[in-house]
Design an enzyme around this catalytic site. Structure first.
Site, PDB file in Angstrom:
ATOM      1  N   HIS A  65      17.638  24.463  18.717  1.00 31.17           N
ATOM      2  CA  HIS A  65      17.333  25.195  18.214  1.00 31.17           C
ATOM      3  C   HIS A  65      15.357  25.505  18.055  1.00 31.17           C
ATOM      4  O   HIS A  65      14.748  25.937  17.608  1.00 31.17           O
ATOM      5  CB  HIS A  65      17.460  25.385  16.245  1.00 31.17           C
ATOM      6  CG  HIS A  65      16.894  23.942  15.666  1.00 31.17           C
ATOM      7  ND1 HIS A  65      18.037  22.416  15.365  1.00 31.17           N
ATOM      8  CD2 HIS A  65      16.209  24.106  15.014  1.00 31.17           C
ATOM      9  CE1 HIS A  65      16.910  22.098  14.377  1.00 31.17           C
ATOM     10  NE2 HIS A  65      15.417  22.756  14.021  1.00 31.17           N
ATOM     11  N   ASP A  95      23.777  21.435  19.005  1.00 30.01           N
ATOM     12  CA  ASP A  95      22.302  21.244  18.464  1.00 30.01           C
ATOM     13  C   ASP A  95      21.703  20.179  19.165  1.00 30.01           C
ATOM     14  O   ASP A  95      20.307  18.788  18.914  1.00 30.01           O
ATOM     15  CB  ASP A  95      21.907  21.359  16.536  1.00 30.01           C
ATOM     16  CG  ASP A  95      20.102  21.515  16.468  1.00 30.01           C
ATOM     17  OD1 ASP A  95      19.945  22.381  17.238  1.00 30.01           O
ATOM     18  OD2 ASP A  95      20.062  21.114  15.756  1.00 30.01           O
ATOM     19  N   SER A 183      12.448  17.845  13.274  1.00 35.74           N
ATOM     20  CA  SER A 183      13.704  18.462  14.272  1.00 35.74           C
ATOM     21  C   SER A 183      13.634  17.974  15.804  1.00 35.74           C
ATOM     22  O   SER A 183      12.386  18.070  16.204  1.00 35.74           O
ATOM     23  CB  SER A 183      14.144  19.718  14.021  1.00 35.74           C
ATOM     24  OG  SER A 183      13.666  19.733  12.982  1.00 35.74           O
TER      25      SER A 183
END
Length: 360
Positions: A65, A95, A183
């Site tokens: 993402h 992901d 992230s």
């Protein structure tokens, strides 16, 4: 570091030893009309995240993402070196994405420092973990906390604006502060080994602020996915060749709308309902029955999957978790129950999900 106590010294060394392995990942996207004599397309910043150096060949691992929808990916190393990155491959549902650094000199390549991989299988609730990343686009930052929970299911459908049941199984829950920009960064154990990848937070405010509940993808799952991406450019996931849905409430013995005279009254069961079966797919070959409607309009519910390889299947996530442990070509044993209550067992050889057009 003479004025620091032993625990502080260990934490400082952990950060210093791993800072060179963590990178900043920034992306740009193209906006503007494709064909216009008056307006040109523009490259505008899209977002930032983190990643870490996987090997000396210049591969970087991050979240899918982080780079989704990007036209160009740029990686900034800890020494300030900025390099373009090519997307080798990835998997949105899990992901994970792998990048390859471009146009680095031989000297720069030789200075790359891959992370040290640990194991997520022996993590314990309460043990200390550390997150290294670039929160809010800031330079490298360290935060620490503990493993708050294990075996969590992390839904990835919302990351892409979809309603699918895609999820990451066996996720790591931690209270380590993770914010936008973290992230894709590593979650480390106290020995400085990567045990997970920071991927999501619970944010009741909707403002992207850490609430003390964060999640990481377990490194044991990441290893296999990265290896597959490096070999074939994608994660090769097994499939049965079916689509599924939760078992209707009436079959679970809970209150449900009354069944019409044209519908089949099902037996009570726990499991997942087979909705469709792909013609010629593994489940079709094994004789798995889909849900269908007769010419008279009567609804015939399909088989219910109640077990796989000796494990009970009560919900969709149970089936997903079991398939995550399998590979294409494996033979799995499914326990099926018909809507009338008859149980049977079938053996199915798993196929490549991508070639099965996204079926489970």
């Amino acid at each position: 570091m003479l004025d620091l106590d032993p625990e502080e010294q260990r934490t400082v060394r952990l950060f210093q030893d791993n800072a060179r392995s963590v990178v900043n990942v920034s992306t740009t996207a193209t906006y503007g009309p494709l064909f216009s004599p008056f307006f040109a397309q523009q490259q505008v910043p899209r977002g930032v995240g983190s990643g870490f150096i996987w090997d000396t060949a210049g591969h970087v691992v991050t979240n899918a993402h982080v780079i989704a929808g990007s036209k160009e990916v740029t990686v900034t190393l800890s020494d300030g070196t900025v390099a373009k990155a090519q997307v080798v491959g990835g998997d949105r549902e899990k992901d994970i994405a792998v990048l390859k650094l471009q146009d680095l000199s031989q000297e720069q390549m030789s200075s790359l420092r891959p992370v040290q991989l640990g194991s997520s299988s022996n993590l314990l609730v309460g043990q200390r973990v550390f997150a290294v990343g670039n929160p809010f686009g800031l330079d490298l930052a360290l935060s620490q906390g503990i493993v708050s929970g294990l075996g969590r299911e992390i839904s990835t459908g919302g990351m892409w604006g979809g309603l699918g049941a895609a999820s990451i199984t066996n996720g790591i829950q931690t209270d380590t502060a993770m914010n936008p920009g973290n992230s894709g960064g590593p979650l480390l154990d106290s020995a400085g080994r990567v045990v997970g990848i920071a991927t999501a937070i619970v944010d009741p405010t909707g403002r992207g602020i850490s609430s003390g509940v964060g999640f990481a993808i377990p490194i044991d799952a990441v290893r296999g996915m990265v290896d597959q991406i490096l070999r074939v450019g994608r994660v090769v996931r097994p499939a049965l060749g079916i689509s599924i849905a939760p078992v209707p409430q009436a079959m679970q013995g809970r209150a449900a709308p009354s069944w019409s005279s044209q519908a089949q009254r099902p037996a009570k069961a726990e499991g997942v309902l087979v909705v469709t079966v792909q013609p010629g797919g593994p489940a079709d070959v094994a004789g798995v029955q889909p849900t269908r409607r007769e010419l008279t309009g009567r609804l015939l519910l399909g088989d219910i999957i109640t077990g796989i390889n000796g494990r009970a299947v009560r919900m969709q996530k149970d089936l997903f978790a079991a398939l995550d442990q399998c590979q294409v070509g494996d033979v799995v044993e499914l326990v099926l129950m018909s809507a009338a209550g008859t149980s049977r067992t079938v053996n199915i050889t798993l196929a490549d999900r991508e070639r099965m057009a996204g079926s489970e």
